[in-house]
Design an enzyme around this catalytic site. Structure first.
Site, PDB file in Angstrom:
ATOM      1  N   GLU A   1     -39.139 -25.527   4.813  1.00 41.81           N
ATOM      2  CA  GLU A   1     -38.116 -24.696   5.461  1.00 41.81           C
ATOM      3  C   GLU A   1     -37.626 -23.734   4.395  1.00 41.81           C
ATOM      4  O   GLU A   1     -36.902 -24.143   3.475  1.00 41.81           O
ATOM      5  CB  GLU A   1     -36.957 -25.569   5.951  1.00 41.81           C
ATOM      6  CG  GLU A   1     -37.312 -26.485   7.090  1.00 41.81           C
ATOM      7  CD  GLU A   1     -37.650 -25.747   8.367  1.00 41.81           C
ATOM      8  OE1 GLU A   1     -37.007 -24.732   8.667  1.00 41.81           O
ATOM      9  OE2 GLU A   1     -38.592 -26.177   9.046  1.00 41.81           O
TER      10      GLU A   1
ATOM     11  N   CYS B   1     -29.928 -19.796   5.086  1.00 45.47           N
ATOM     12  CA  CYS B   1     -31.238 -19.175   5.297  1.00 45.47           C
ATOM     13  C   CYS B   1     -31.252 -18.418   6.613  1.00 45.47           C
ATOM     14  O   CYS B   1     -32.023 -17.489   6.798  1.00 45.47           O
ATOM     15  CB  CYS B   1     -32.347 -20.206   5.213  1.00 45.47           C
ATOM     16  SG  CYS B   1     -31.966 -21.717   6.053  1.00 45.47           S
TER      17      CYS B   1
END
Ligand code: ADP
Length: 497
Positions: free
Chosen positions: A234, A268
């Site tokens: 990720e 993110c």
């Protein structure tokens, strides 16, 4: 060499020392792996129902300690208390669902055979990787560790977490809470230290789940590939927000500011690029500026909206991007006043942004909101897709059908209509990054458990023949039978046109 190193964990708010941590030595990493392997056998043998009870006990104990955990998260990251509580709430909500549902999800799966295997009963079993390594960054220290650890535990794996060296405290506490809640199954551990400990964890575990920068993610993938080890990544994002002319501009402006400034932009899935229909730019910017003016810097008691960045190094990167945008013709507007904290960056709006600017191409991880105009839907989609990342995005329009249609053209693992990163709280959905944003997906209900397992195909004869039709000895009779079988299959699968 087993030389122990240590480092201090400081509050980004005021630089206060919160704790001194010892970095795990190679022999401690080895010891932890050995302990986890030993404990995993009985954890797996417990069965999914009993494991789900253990996870529910963990959730209950975390809920009792939620204030302490939120205080730790807020202290080590410097984020506002509200955001720290939201992080803890996500974990507890997710634990509730995953502990309740995993017995239903995690079952032997029966499969319908094709003609060739009609005389067999077919099923798939799932065998967990014995030790799953979860390597995490500093921005959501508790959330990002447990959102991956919990499904792995539910599947019967043991889990070794390596939190970021800047923020190990909440995870360490969560492991203590696990040991209190589930004392007979020490299958969750955390090791502290920097990249060298992360690399040793990658080396020793059976599956690596990494969350962090794309640069480090590549190194993790290379290390895993060398030992043919599966991994999930990720990574970073450069999330676009597309504001169509018929959007609710007030809500869109609020979301743009929240999406870009939440956790001081250190997510993110932060909104990192805004594309606005040129016809509504003025009104949109008017609302955005009002929102930005209303933001309050963090106070010593954890109240306020926007805190300092995790480190002065991170603040320097963001300031460099702002300077670059100004140099390349951007209209840079800064809000609020500079506070004491050395890594605080003032919320910043950049108008007349364009794709040659660093802030439009590199991940920022700071409170920056660059805005670009477009004059057609096609242009908006083209600009949004002009990035090496593909984590998430948002599309804004009062016409939800149109918004969904635009969403389907955006290259990203998640697209939220009229909201920002709403998919993060929806832990039944998969979270996957496309392109440079990742490999594989986290969460997503049953898939989250199967991800940490090897599938085992089981065949059992439904009729016990003395010999199967295609075994030795080969003879003319056997050939005739095989050819007859082929004709039957061909008839069954005759062309559909
Ligand atoms: P950041 O998000 O701060 O840029 P990274 O992506 O480099 O951080 O790091 C995220 C996590 O990965 C941290 O826990 C860090 O210690 C760990 N890490 C850094 N380098 C490596 C490596 N080579 N192998 C495994 N883990 C690493």
């Amino acid at each position: 060499m087993n030389v122990s190193r240590s480092s201090v964990v400081r509050s980004p708010r005021d630089g206060r020392v919160l704790a001194e941590i010892q970095h795990s030595t190679p022999s401690e990493v080895e010891g932890a792996l050995w302990d986890l392997r030993s404990a995993q056998t009985s954890w797996e043998a417990l069965g999914v129902r009993a494991r789900s009870h253990a996870l529910a006990a963990f959730r209950d104990r975390l809920a009792v300690r939620r204030d302490d955990l939120a205080d730790l998260v807020a202290a080590e990251t410097g984020k506002p208390l509200v955001e720290a509580h939201v992080e803890v709430a996500f974990v507890i909500d997710m634990l509730g669902t995953y502990s309740r549902k995993s017995p239903k999800w995690f079952r032997e799966r029966r499969v319908r055979p094709t003609l060739m295997s009609r005389h067999k009963s077919l099923s798939i079993w799932h065998s967990p990787y014995p030790v799953v390594g979860v390597i995490t960054p500093w921005n959501f220290p508790l959330g990002l560790a447990l959102l991956d650890a919990v499904p792995a535990l539910a599947a019967g794996a043991s889990v070794l977490i390596k939190p970021a060296e800047q923020t190990p405290l909440a995870v360490r506490e969560a492991v203590r809470i696990w040991d209190e809640a589930v004392p007979s199954h020490p299958v969750l551990k955390a090791l502290t230290g920097g990249p060298e400990v992360g690399a040793a964890v990658c080396e020793g575990v059976d599956y690596v789940q990494f969350t962090g920068s794309t640069r480090t993610g590549r190194m993790v993938a290379e290390a895993a590939a060398r030992s043919l080890k599966p991994y999930g990544l990720e990574l970073g994002g450069k999330d676009p927000m597309i504001v169509l002319a018929d959007a609710d501009l007030e809500r869109a402006a609020r979301a743009a500011v929240f999406g870009a400034m939440c956790n001081a932009g250190q997510m993110c899935t932060s909104v990192e690029r805004v594309y606005v229909d040129t016809r509504v730019l003025e009104e949109f910017v008017h609302h955005v500026e009002a929102e930005l003016r209303a933001l309050r810097p963090l106070e010593a008691d954890g109240s306020g909206d926007i805190g300092p960045l995790v480190s002065t190094e991170q603040a320097r990167i963001v300031e460099e991007q702002i300077a670059d945008a100004a140099q390349q013709g951007g209209d840079v507007r800064r809000f609020g006043s500079q506070i004491e904290a050395p890594s605080y960056v003032r919320p910043t709006l950049i108008l007349r942004a364009h794709h040659a600017m660093r802030c439009m191409r590199e991940e920022t991880f700071g409170p920056l909101l660059p805005v670009v105009v477009f004059s057609s839907e096609d242009e908006a989609v083209k600009l949004a897709n002009d990035s090496s990342y593909g984590l998430s995005a948002s599309v804004w329009s009062r016409d939800k059908r149109r918004a969904k249609q635009v969403a389907s053209r955006v290259h990203a693992g998640a697209v939220n209509v009229n909201d920002v990163f709403a998919n993060i709280g929806a832990t039944m959905l998969p979270q996957s990054g496309w392109n440079d944003s990742g490999v594989g997906a986290r969460l997503g209900g049953a898939a989250a458990l199967y991800k940490y397992c090897r599938a085992q195909a089981i065949t059992v004869g439904r009729v016990d023949l003395p010999v199967e039709p295609h075994w030795f000895p080969y003879s003319k009779v056997r050939l005739r039978r095989v050819r007859w079988g082929l004709r039957v299959i061909q008839r069954r699968w005759r062309p559909s046109l």
